[in-house]
Design a protein around this motif. Structure first.
Motif, PDB file in Angstrom:
ATOM      1  N   ARG A 194       0.834  -1.200   0.000  1.00 16.57           N
ATOM      2  CA  ARG A 194       0.000   0.000   0.000  1.00 16.57           C
ATOM      3  C   ARG A 194       0.877   1.262   0.000  1.00 16.57           C
ATOM      4  O   ARG A 194       0.592   2.233  -0.700  1.00 16.57           O
ATOM      5  N   PHE A 195       1.957   1.207   0.760  1.00 20.56           N
ATOM      6  CA  PHE A 195       2.867   2.350   0.850  1.00 20.56           C
ATOM      7  C   PHE A 195       3.524   2.655  -0.497  1.00 20.56           C
ATOM      8  O   PHE A 195       3.542   3.796  -0.958  1.00 20.56           O
ATOM      9  N   VAL A 196       4.077   1.607  -1.152  1.00 20.74           N
ATOM     10  CA  VAL A 196       4.770   1.851  -2.418  1.00 20.74           C
ATOM     11  C   VAL A 196       3.786   2.225  -3.530  1.00 20.74           C
ATOM     12  O   VAL A 196       4.146   2.963  -4.455  1.00 20.74           O
ATOM     13  N   ALA A 197       2.563   1.748  -3.425  1.00 22.82           N
ATOM     14  CA  ALA A 197       1.558   2.107  -4.434  1.00 22.82           C
ATOM     15  C   ALA A 197       1.310   3.612  -4.425  1.00 22.82           C
ATOM     16  O   ALA A 197       1.202   4.266  -5.480  1.00 22.82           O
ATOM     17  N   ILE A 198       1.254   4.192  -3.220  1.00 19.92           N
ATOM     18  CA  ILE A 198       1.068   5.640  -3.102  1.00 19.92           C
ATOM     19  C   ILE A 198       2.335   6.380  -3.523  1.00 19.92           C
ATOM     20  O   ILE A 198       2.279   7.379  -4.245  1.00 19.92           O
ATOM     21  N   ALA A 199       3.494   5.884  -3.083  1.00 25.78           N
ATOM     22  CA  ALA A 199       4.754   6.566  -3.377  1.00 25.78           C
ATOM     23  C   ALA A 199       5.032   6.606  -4.876  1.00 25.78           C
ATOM     24  O   ALA A 199       5.406   7.657  -5.424  1.00 25.78           O
ATOM     25  N   PHE A 200       4.856   5.474  -5.554  1.00 18.60           N
ATOM     26  CA  PHE A 200       5.216   5.418  -6.972  1.00 18.60           C
ATOM     27  C   PHE A 200       4.120   5.949  -7.894  1.00 18.60           C
ATOM     28  O   PHE A 200       4.374   6.251  -9.061  1.00 18.60           O
ATOM     29  N   LYS A 201       2.904   6.070  -7.379  1.00 19.38           N
ATOM     30  CA  LYS A 201       1.825   6.660  -8.180  1.00 19.38           C
ATOM     31  C   LYS A 201       2.178   8.093  -8.571  1.00 19.38           C
ATOM     32  O   LYS A 201       1.825   8.571  -9.653  1.00 19.38           O
ATOM     33  N   ALA A 202       2.938   8.774  -7.688  1.00 17.13           N
ATOM     34  CA  ALA A 202       3.311  10.168  -7.943  1.00 17.13           C
ATOM     35  C   ALA A 202       4.278  10.297  -9.117  1.00 17.13           C
ATOM     36  O   ALA A 202       4.474  11.400  -9.639  1.00 17.13           O
ATOM     37  N   TRP A 203       4.893   9.192  -9.538  1.00 12.61           N
ATOM     38  CA  TRP A 203       5.858   9.244 -10.645  1.00 12.61           C
ATOM     39  C   TRP A 203       5.194   9.048 -12.005  1.00 12.61           C
ATOM     40  O   TRP A 203       5.872   9.031 -13.018  1.00 12.61           O
ATOM     41  N   ARG A 204       3.887   8.905 -12.003  1.00  8.26           N
ATOM     42  CA  ARG A 204       3.158   8.717 -13.258  1.00  8.26           C
ATOM     43  C   ARG A 204       3.397   9.905 -14.196  1.00  8.26           C
ATOM     44  O   ARG A 204       3.330  11.064 -13.800  1.00  8.26           O
ATOM     45  N   GLY A 205       3.699   9.587 -15.449  1.00  8.31           N
ATOM     46  CA  GLY A 205       3.917  10.629 -16.452  1.00  8.31           C
ATOM     47  C   GLY A 205       5.364  11.043 -16.606  1.00  8.31           C
ATOM     48  O   GLY A 205       5.719  11.713 -17.585  1.00  8.31           O
ATOM     49  N   HIS A 206       6.227  10.626 -15.679  1.00 11.35           N
ATOM     50  CA  HIS A 206       7.649  10.927 -15.800  1.00 11.35           C
ATOM     51  C   HIS A 206       8.310   9.906 -16.737  1.00 11.35           C
ATOM     52  O   HIS A 206       7.962   8.728 -16.727  1.00 11.35           O
ATOM     53  N   THR A 207       9.283  10.355 -17.485  1.00 17.26           N
ATOM     54  CA  THR A 207      10.031   9.425 -18.327  1.00 17.26           C
ATOM     55  C   THR A 207      11.137   8.778 -17.497  1.00 17.26           C
ATOM     56  O   THR A 207      11.562   9.312 -16.466  1.00 17.26           O
ATOM     57  N   GLU A 208      11.612   7.647 -17.976  1.00 19.49           N
ATOM     58  CA  GLU A 208      12.712   6.986 -17.274  1.00 19.49           C
ATOM     59  C   GLU A 208      13.956   7.863 -17.259  1.00 19.49           C
ATOM     60  O   GLU A 208      14.673   7.927 -16.257  1.00 19.49           O
ATOM     61  N   ASP A 209      14.228   8.546 -18.366  1.00 18.55           N
ATOM     62  CA  ASP A 209      15.407   9.419 -18.421  1.00 18.55           C
ATOM     63  C   ASP A 209      15.335  10.513 -17.353  1.00 18.55           C
ATOM     64  O   ASP A 209      16.344  10.851 -16.730  1.00 18.55           O
ATOM     65  N   GLU A 210      14.138  11.072 -17.153  1.00 20.24           N
ATOM     66  CA  GLU A 210      13.972  12.110 -16.140  1.00 20.24           C
ATOM     67  C   GLU A 210      14.302  11.571 -14.746  1.00 20.24           C
ATOM     68  O   GLU A 210      15.004  12.227 -13.959  1.00 20.24           O
ATOM     69  N   LEU A 211      13.819  10.381 -14.460  1.00 21.36           N
ATOM     70  CA  LEU A 211      14.031   9.817 -13.130  1.00 21.36           C
ATOM     71  C   LEU A 211      15.485   9.394 -12.908  1.00 21.36           C
ATOM     72  O   LEU A 211      16.013   9.546 -11.803  1.00 21.36           O
ATOM     73  N   TYR A 212      16.121   8.859 -13.951  1.00 20.93           N
ATOM     74  CA  TYR A 212      17.541   8.541 -13.821  1.00 20.93           C
ATOM     75  C   TYR A 212      18.349   9.810 -13.555  1.00 20.93           C
ATOM     76  O   TYR A 212      19.292   9.806 -12.755  1.00 20.93           O
ATOM     77  N   GLU A 213      17.997  10.905 -14.208  1.00 20.46           N
ATOM     78  CA  GLU A 213      18.701  12.167 -14.018  1.00 20.46           C
ATOM     79  C   GLU A 213      18.492  12.703 -12.601  1.00 20.46           C
ATOM     80  O   GLU A 213      19.428  13.205 -11.965  1.00 20.46           O
ATOM     81  N   ILE A 214      17.268  12.604 -12.097  1.00 22.39           N
ATOM     82  CA  ILE A 214      16.997  13.010 -10.714  1.00 22.39           C
ATOM     83  C   ILE A 214      17.827  12.169  -9.749  1.00 22.39           C
ATOM     84  O   ILE A 214      18.418  12.679  -8.783  1.00 22.39           O
ATOM     85  N   GLY A 215      17.884  10.869 -10.014  1.00 18.52           N
ATOM     86  CA  GLY A 215      18.675   9.972  -9.172  1.00 18.52           C
ATOM     87  C   GLY A 215      20.138  10.334  -9.167  1.00 18.52           C
ATOM     88  O   GLY A 215      20.790  10.346  -8.110  1.00 18.52           O
ATOM     89  N   ARG A 216      20.690  10.649 -10.337  1.00 19.33           N
ATOM     90  CA  ARG A 216      22.107  11.037 -10.419  1.00 19.33           C
ATOM     91  C   ARG A 216      22.360  12.345  -9.674  1.00 19.33           C
ATOM     92  O   ARG A 216      23.359  12.484  -8.960  1.00 19.33           O
ATOM     93  N   ARG A 217      21.452  13.305  -9.841  1.00 24.54           N
ATOM     94  CA  ARG A 217      21.634  14.610  -9.186  1.00 24.54           C
ATOM     95  C   ARG A 217      21.572  14.465  -7.669  1.00 24.54           C
ATOM     96  O   ARG A 217      22.424  15.034  -6.950  1.00 24.54           O
ATOM     97  N   LEU A 218      20.607  13.717  -7.173  1.00 28.43           N
ATOM     98  CA  LEU A 218      20.477  13.550  -5.729  1.00 28.43           C
ATOM     99  C   LEU A 218      21.642  12.755  -5.152  1.00 28.43           C
ATOM    100  O   LEU A 218      22.075  13.007  -4.013  1.00 28.43           O
ATOM    101  N   PHE A 219      22.155  11.801  -5.915  1.00 29.12           N
ATOM    102  CA  PHE A 219      23.320  11.061  -5.431  1.00 29.12           C
ATOM    103  C   PHE A 219      24.516  12.000  -5.290  1.00 29.12           C
ATOM    104  O   PHE A 219      25.211  11.988  -4.272  1.00 29.12           O
ATOM    105  N   MET A 220      24.742  12.832  -6.288  1.00 26.81           N
ATOM    106  CA  MET A 220      25.900  13.727  -6.272  1.00 26.81           C
ATOM    107  C   MET A 220      25.794  14.782  -5.174  1.00 26.81           C
ATOM    108  O   MET A 220      26.794  15.133  -4.544  1.00 26.81           O
ATOM    109  N   THR A 221      24.585  15.304  -4.944  1.00 30.28           N
ATOM    110  CA  THR A 221      24.438  16.407  -4.000  1.00 30.28           C
ATOM    111  C   THR A 221      24.164  15.976  -2.568  1.00 30.28           C
ATOM    112  O   THR A 221      24.445  16.735  -1.636  1.00 30.28           O
ATOM    113  N   THR A 222      23.619  14.780  -2.397  1.00 28.82           N
ATOM    114  CA  THR A 222      23.185  14.391  -1.046  1.00 28.82           C
ATOM    115  C   THR A 222      23.544  12.959  -0.675  1.00 28.82           C
ATOM    116  O   THR A 222      24.253  12.712   0.302  1.00 28.82           O
ATOM    117  N   ILE A 223      23.047  12.002  -1.456  1.00 29.82           N
ATOM    118  CA  ILE A 223      23.099  10.597  -1.037  1.00 29.82           C
ATOM    119  C   ILE A 223      24.527  10.086  -0.907  1.00 29.82           C
ATOM    120  O   ILE A 223      24.836   9.304   0.003  1.00 29.82           O
TER     121      ILE A 223
END
Length: 476
Positions: free
Chosen positions: A72-101
């Motif tokens: 139930r938790f992941v269904a709500i969390a990942f529903k918010a990613w609807r409409g995003h492209t994979e490239d967009e999400l990979y780029e967000i992941g790279r940016r957050l890794f470099m700046t924070t993670i």
């Protein structure tokens, strides 16, 4: 089990790709929950609706005691990613890794992963998170295999739905068992690492499970089953204590600068001023910060001078650590932006540092010309061949500048390997943590027989020397 025992177990155990090492991600490789950074990023960008925020908070309060709760938790969390492209999400992941993670990466986990890689093992990250949250870390760690919660994608665009079962509790264990079967893995000789009580079944997939930073539930299971328990130093946000230590360290450093300048004026000696600033400033600032420097091979720092001292650049703390090791008769080469740094710029100019424009090759080469003369006059040079600070403890590609300088000046290269400086002061952090920085000064390398034709091969050998030193730390 401490880290050295865990590393030795890997070094002396079965070798080869039929042995796998499965690592959980959140809480095992990185401190905390990486999903928080993705959610915070969306909140700051104004992309979280009131209904999504309320649903997330309600699920957080309910907790995830059962697999139904988690689904139930992941269904709500990942529903918010609807409409995003994979490239967009990979780029967000790279940016957050470099700046924070990357700043939350456990250095101990990096060493463990490196030990398994050196043993030829098949290293796998297994997580209930999506691939977009893990891929950047996997790339930085050199991990090819990632098991993750699959998300439904149509024509490169996410639908907001989970594509199958999430990799939590039995889902993660099932994915690990499938990997063992499809990749010809010897499960009994393999390793698993995780921090959560929900991963007991996942840990039991391999013959060498380790409860890593375990919660209460997993601690109880580990004790009952006689599994090794290993804890890493926390990598969370620094607190008030670190703030006070950092302020004291900077204050001590610049107070020592004025003391050194005063001694230089009294003795009418620039060298006295420089040596005093380096010796007093280094000892005072490190002591106030609660940082200990543990040196192996210190005699090598004096065996051949002048020399080009090279180091793996992990932290803004590195120059202070190097000053502790080298003590006198050296200067540095750094990026031109440091000349305008309000804190270190004036000090670097006073000690005669060379500022290099890394964006302009011709200017960089021209700026390095006088460095050769500095070496011939008897002053050693300190330079980071990677050119910039690393996000992780991994060794980056070495540039040729430092090696060209040594060849032209006819002086040796002295490798200085720094370990843990990034843990004390990470690249994007301004607050110091207390702790120990390990330094290994390796034997001087004679470059008199090197030529431009074989320079690339020699540099690759030096890079490999750094990697081997970090994976198997020397003793005096």
């Amino acid at each position: 089990m401490n880290l050295e025992q865990a590393l030795e177990r890997v070094r002396t155990g079965p070798q080869g790709p039929e042995v796998a090492a499965f690592f959980d991600f959140d809480g095992t490789i990185v401190h905390g929950f990486s999903g928080v950074h993705f959610f915070r990023d969306r909140v700051l960008a104004g992309k979280v609706s009131a209904s999504e925020l309320a649903a997330t908070m309600i699920n957080g309060i309910r907790g995830t005691e059962t697999e139904e709760d988690f689904e139930r938790f992941v269904a709500i969390a990942f529903k918010a990613w609807r409409g995003h492209t994979e490239d967009e999400l990979y780029e967000i992941g790279r940016r957050l890794f470099m700046t924070t993670i990357a700043g939350h990466l456990y250095p101990e986990a990096w060493q463990l992963i490196g030990a398994h890689q050196n043993a030829g093992h098949t290293v796998v990250i297994a997580s209930s998170a999506s691939r977009y949250q893990i891929q950047a870390a996997g790339d930085a760690l050199g991990v090819e295999h990632i098991l993750f919660t699959p998300l439904e994608v149509e024509n490169g665009v996410l639908t907001g739905r989970v594509d199958g079962k999430s990799l939590w509790r039995s889902g993660k264990a099932e994915a690990a068992r499938n990997f063992v079967e499809t990749h010809g893995i010897d499960a009994e000789a393999s390793y698993t690492y995780s921090n959560g009580g929900e991963d007991v079944e996942f840990l039991a997939v391999a013959g060498n499970p380790t409860a890593t930073n375990p919660d209460r539930t997993l601690t109880r299971f580990a004790i009952e089953r006689d599994w090794p328990i290993m804890r890493f130093r926390p990598r969370g946000t620094p607190g008030a204590r670190e703030l006070v230590r950092t302020a004291a360290a900077y204050g001590g450093m610049f107070g020592s600068v004025w003391t050194g300048l005063g001694l230089g004026l009294i003795n009418r000696s620039r060298k006295t001023a420089l040596d005093s600033i380096i010796s007093i400033g280094t000892e005072v600032s490190l002591a106030l910060a609660g940082v200990n420097v543990r040196i192996v091979g210190e005699a090598n720092a004096w065996a051949a001078r002048p020399a080009v001292f090279i180091f793996n650049h992990q932290s803004q703390l590195d120059p202070v650590v190097l000053a502790k090791v080298l003590r006198q008769d050296f200067t540095g080469v750094t990026k031109k932006e440091m000349a305008n740094d309000p804190l270190f710029g004036p000090l670097l100019r006073f000690v005669g540092a060379t500022f290099v424009d890394r964006t302009n090759t011709e200017r960089a080469v021209a700026a390095l010309g006088p460095v050769v003369d500095t070496l011939r006059e008897g002053t050693s040079i300190v330079i980071a061949p990677e050119g910039t600070r690393s996000l992780t403890p991994a060794i980056g590609r070495f540039k040729k500048g430092a090696f060209h300088i040594a060849m032209q000046a006819g002086v040796p290269i002295v490798p200085v390997v720094i370990r843990n400086a990034g843990e004390i002061l990470w690249k994007h952090s301004t607050l110091l943590r207390s702790g120990t920085v390990d330094v290994a000064v390796l034997e001087p390398i004679d470059v008199s027989g090197w030529s431009r034709e074989n320079l690339g091969e020699h540099i690759a050998e030096v890079e490999d020397l750094y990697r081997r030193t970090l994976s198997s730390w020397p003793t005096d």
